[in-house]
Design a protein around this motif. Structure first.
Motif, PDB file in Angstrom:
ATOM      1  N   GLY A 193      25.633  31.797  26.576  1.00 45.68           N
ATOM      2  CA  GLY A 193      24.570  32.808  26.499  1.00 45.68           C
ATOM      3  C   GLY A 193      25.067  34.180  26.895  1.00 45.68           C
ATOM      4  N   HIS A 194      24.124  35.068  27.063  1.00 43.83           N
ATOM      5  CA  HIS A 194      24.426  36.455  27.447  1.00 43.83           C
ATOM      6  C   HIS A 194      23.723  36.764  28.770  1.00 43.83           C
ATOM      7  CE1 HIS A 194      26.417  37.356  23.673  1.00 43.83           C
ATOM      8  NE2 HIS A 194      25.459  36.661  23.093  1.00 43.83           N
ATOM      9  N   TYR A 195      24.108  36.049  29.797  1.00 44.58           N
ATOM     10  CA  TYR A 195      23.458  36.166  31.096  1.00 44.58           C
ATOM     11  C   TYR A 195      24.120  37.186  32.013  1.00 44.58           C
ATOM     12  CZ  TYR A 195      21.161  31.917  29.589  1.00 44.58           C
ATOM     13  OH  TYR A 195      20.437  31.009  28.872  1.00 44.58           O
ATOM     14  N   LEU A 196      25.350  37.577  31.691  1.00 42.25           N
ATOM     15  CA  LEU A 196      26.087  38.482  32.568  1.00 42.25           C
ATOM     16  C   LEU A 196      26.089  39.903  32.051  1.00 42.25           C
ATOM     17  CD1 LEU A 196      29.261  36.407  33.532  1.00 42.25           C
ATOM     18  CD2 LEU A 196      27.199  36.802  34.883  1.00 42.25           C
ATOM     19  N   LYS A 197      25.948  40.827  32.977  1.00 42.88           N
ATOM     20  CA  LYS A 197      26.176  42.230  32.673  1.00 42.88           C
ATOM     21  C   LYS A 197      27.687  42.431  32.598  1.00 42.88           C
ATOM     22  CE  LYS A 197      22.108  44.002  35.069  1.00 42.88           C
ATOM     23  NZ  LYS A 197      21.643  44.923  36.127  1.00 42.88           N
ATOM     24  N   PRO A 198      28.146  43.570  32.059  1.00 43.27           N
ATOM     25  CA  PRO A 198      29.593  43.832  32.045  1.00 43.27           C
ATOM     26  C   PRO A 198      30.188  43.684  33.446  1.00 43.27           C
ATOM     27  CG  PRO A 198      28.452  45.460  30.730  1.00 43.27           C
ATOM     28  CD  PRO A 198      27.385  44.651  31.432  1.00 43.27           C
ATOM     29  N   ALA A 199      31.328  43.031  33.523  1.00 39.80           N
ATOM     30  CA  ALA A 199      32.047  42.769  34.783  1.00 39.80           C
ATOM     31  C   ALA A 199      31.292  41.813  35.707  1.00 39.80           C
ATOM     32  CB  ALA A 199      32.393  44.060  35.518  1.00 39.80           C
ATOM     33  N   GLY A 200      30.323  41.090  35.163  1.00 42.09           N
ATOM     34  CA  GLY A 200      29.579  40.134  35.968  1.00 42.09           C
ATOM     35  C   GLY A 200      30.417  38.907  36.313  1.00 42.09           C
ATOM     36  N   LEU A 201      29.957  38.180  37.314  1.00 41.83           N
ATOM     37  CA  LEU A 201      30.645  36.977  37.781  1.00 41.83           C
ATOM     38  C   LEU A 201      29.680  35.811  37.891  1.00 41.83           C
ATOM     39  CD1 LEU A 201      32.806  38.056  40.872  1.00 41.83           C
ATOM     40  CD2 LEU A 201      33.642  37.327  38.643  1.00 41.83           C
ATOM     41  N   VAL A 202      30.183  34.625  37.594  1.00 42.13           N
ATOM     42  CA  VAL A 202      29.491  33.382  37.895  1.00 42.13           C
ATOM     43  C   VAL A 202      30.309  32.698  38.976  1.00 42.13           C
ATOM     44  CG1 VAL A 202      28.849  31.090  37.037  1.00 42.13           C
ATOM     45  CG2 VAL A 202      28.509  33.103  35.588  1.00 42.13           C
ATOM     46  N   ILE A 203      29.656  32.283  40.044  1.00 37.84           N
ATOM     47  CA  ILE A 203      30.332  31.578  41.125  1.00 37.84           C
ATOM     48  C   ILE A 203      29.770  30.170  41.172  1.00 37.84           C
ATOM     49  CG2 ILE A 203      30.858  31.521  43.590  1.00 37.84           C
ATOM     50  CD1 ILE A 203      29.420  34.701  42.372  1.00 37.84           C
ATOM     51  N   ALA A 204      30.643  29.179  40.974  1.00 38.08           N
ATOM     52  CA  ALA A 204      30.236  27.779  41.000  1.00 38.08           C
ATOM     53  C   ALA A 204      30.715  27.144  42.294  1.00 38.08           C
ATOM     54  CB  ALA A 204      30.819  27.038  39.799  1.00 38.08           C
ATOM     55  N   GLU A 205      29.782  26.591  43.039  1.00 37.32           N
ATOM     56  CA  GLU A 205      30.118  25.866  44.271  1.00 37.32           C
ATOM     57  C   GLU A 205      30.265  24.393  43.922  1.00 37.32           C
ATOM     58  OE1 GLU A 205      28.153  24.542  48.519  1.00 37.32           O
ATOM     59  OE2 GLU A 205      26.933  25.624  47.068  1.00 37.32           O
ATOM     60  N   HIS A 206      31.342  23.775  44.387  1.00 36.38           N
ATOM     61  CA  HIS A 206      31.541  22.350  44.120  1.00 36.38           C
ATOM     62  C   HIS A 206      32.431  21.723  45.176  1.00 36.38           C
ATOM     63  CE1 HIS A 206      35.556  23.178  42.241  1.00 36.38           C
ATOM     64  NE2 HIS A 206      34.967  24.324  41.955  1.00 36.38           N
ATOM     65  N   ARG A 207      32.455  20.404  45.164  1.00 36.06           N
ATOM     66  CA  ARG A 207      33.294  19.637  46.072  1.00 36.06           C
ATOM     67  C   ARG A 207      34.750  19.780  45.635  1.00 36.06           C
ATOM     68  NH1 ARG A 207      31.603  15.170  48.948  1.00 36.06           N
ATOM     69  NH2 ARG A 207      29.810  14.884  47.596  1.00 36.06           N
ATOM     70  N   ARG A 208      35.650  19.778  46.603  1.00 37.64           N
ATOM     71  CA  ARG A 208      37.084  19.934  46.335  1.00 37.64           C
ATOM     72  C   ARG A 208      37.589  18.926  45.301  1.00 37.64           C
ATOM     73  NH1 ARG A 208      41.310  17.888  49.987  1.00 37.64           N
ATOM     74  NH2 ARG A 208      39.476  17.253  51.112  1.00 37.64           N
ATOM     75  N   GLN A 209      37.077  17.714  45.342  1.00 36.83           N
ATOM     76  CA  GLN A 209      37.531  16.665  44.420  1.00 36.83           C
ATOM     77  C   GLN A 209      36.981  16.835  43.005  1.00 36.83           C
ATOM     78  OE1 GLN A 209      36.160  16.251  47.387  1.00 36.83           O
ATOM     79  NE2 GLN A 209      37.517  14.987  48.639  1.00 36.83           N
ATOM     80  N   HIS A 210      35.979  17.661  42.837  1.00 37.55           N
ATOM     81  CA  HIS A 210      35.364  17.878  41.524  1.00 37.55           C
ATOM     82  C   HIS A 210      36.098  19.040  40.841  1.00 37.55           C
ATOM     83  CE1 HIS A 210      31.382  18.483  39.104  1.00 37.55           C
ATOM     84  NE2 HIS A 210      32.434  18.534  38.339  1.00 37.55           N
ATOM     85  N   LEU A 211      37.016  18.684  39.976  1.00 36.49           N
ATOM     86  CA  LEU A 211      37.790  19.706  39.274  1.00 36.49           C
ATOM     87  C   LEU A 211      36.997  20.195  38.075  1.00 36.49           C
ATOM     88  CD1 LEU A 211      41.271  17.964  39.392  1.00 36.49           C
ATOM     89  CD2 LEU A 211      40.317  19.656  40.976  1.00 36.49           C
ATOM     90  N   LEU A 212      36.779  21.488  38.020  1.00 40.76           N
ATOM     91  CA  LEU A 212      36.027  22.082  36.920  1.00 40.76           C
ATOM     92  C   LEU A 212      36.987  22.576  35.846  1.00 40.76           C
ATOM     93  CD1 LEU A 212      33.329  24.187  38.808  1.00 40.76           C
ATOM     94  CD2 LEU A 212      33.005  22.040  37.573  1.00 40.76           C
ATOM     95  N   PRO A 213      36.582  22.514  34.580  1.00 36.51           N
ATOM     96  CA  PRO A 213      37.404  23.092  33.510  1.00 36.51           C
ATOM     97  C   PRO A 213      37.622  24.586  33.727  1.00 36.51           C
ATOM     98  CG  PRO A 213      35.703  21.676  32.583  1.00 36.51           C
ATOM     99  CD  PRO A 213      35.392  21.832  34.052  1.00 36.51           C
ATOM    100  N   ALA A 214      38.708  25.090  33.179  1.00 37.14           N
ATOM    101  CA  ALA A 214      39.057  26.509  33.324  1.00 37.14           C
ATOM    102  C   ALA A 214      38.176  27.393  32.459  1.00 37.14           C
ATOM    103  CB  ALA A 214      40.523  26.721  32.976  1.00 37.14           C
ATOM    104  N   GLN A 215      37.498  26.825  31.478  1.00 34.95           N
ATOM    105  CA  GLN A 215      36.688  27.648  30.585  1.00 34.95           C
ATOM    106  C   GLN A 215      35.431  26.913  30.154  1.00 34.95           C
ATOM    107  OE1 GLN A 215      39.089  29.848  27.983  1.00 34.95           O
ATOM    108  NE2 GLN A 215      37.402  31.045  27.192  1.00 34.95           N
TER     109      GLN A 215
END
Length: 174
Positions: free
Chosen positions: A123-145
């Protein structure tokens, strides 16, 4: 105040998060998904954020968020949506809402975390230079994209990891 059965971001991790974000918080539009007690969005407002939108489906947690906003005197700068995160994102998309910072604090090991990141990346949820911060457990590896969202920085605090995603441009670079 925190709802029962909540796992709020530790004070150490929250302090570290806002130390990383520093001047990005000033006058920002902040989205707190899986808001729980609302502590992260309230922290953004208390550091001179412009407005915060809280999305939380648990009714007890929604009452706690509203109480905490009233207690802190920040209610006028906040909107609370008592729906699940995907439904909240769909509502915000229809409104054309965009944010400087999006915090995703899903319960640990909940598949909704990646589902929400997919929605945010498409979607288009971010303004220019916006950030999404995902909190997760160390063992839960998230995809890079996730669609247009590309992981950059990662910060670890004990069991907790904060992964920062930025929107990549059409060439795939940040």
């Amino acid at each position: 105040k925190a709802p029962s059965k909540a796992r709020p971001l530790t004070d150490r991790a929250k302090e570290a998060l806002f130390n990383i974000l520093r001047e990005r918080v000033f006058d920002c539009d902040f989205l707190d998904l899986f808001a729980g007690s609302g502590a992260v969005g309230i922290e953004a407002l208390s550091r001179d954020g412009h407005r915060a939108v809280f999305v939380e489906q648990n009714r007890e947690a929604v009452r706690v968020i509203e109480y905490n906003l009233q207690l802190t005197g920040l209610k006028a700068a906040a909107t609370v949506h008592p729906v699940d995160a995907v439904r909240g994102l769909n509502l915000l998309a229809r409104q054309g809402a965009q944010f400087d910072l999006v915090f995703v604090g899903a319960p640990y090991d909940d598949p909704a975390l990646e589902e929400v990141l997919v929605v945010l990346g498409s979607g288009h949820y971010l303004k220019p230079a916006g950030l999404v911060i995902a909190e997760h457990r160390r063992q839960h590896l998230l995809p890079a994209q996730f669609g247009r969202l590309k992981a950059g920085r990662e910060a670890r605090y004990g069991e907790t990891v904060l992964t920062f995603y930025e929107e990549s441009n059409l060439s795939g670079e940040l």
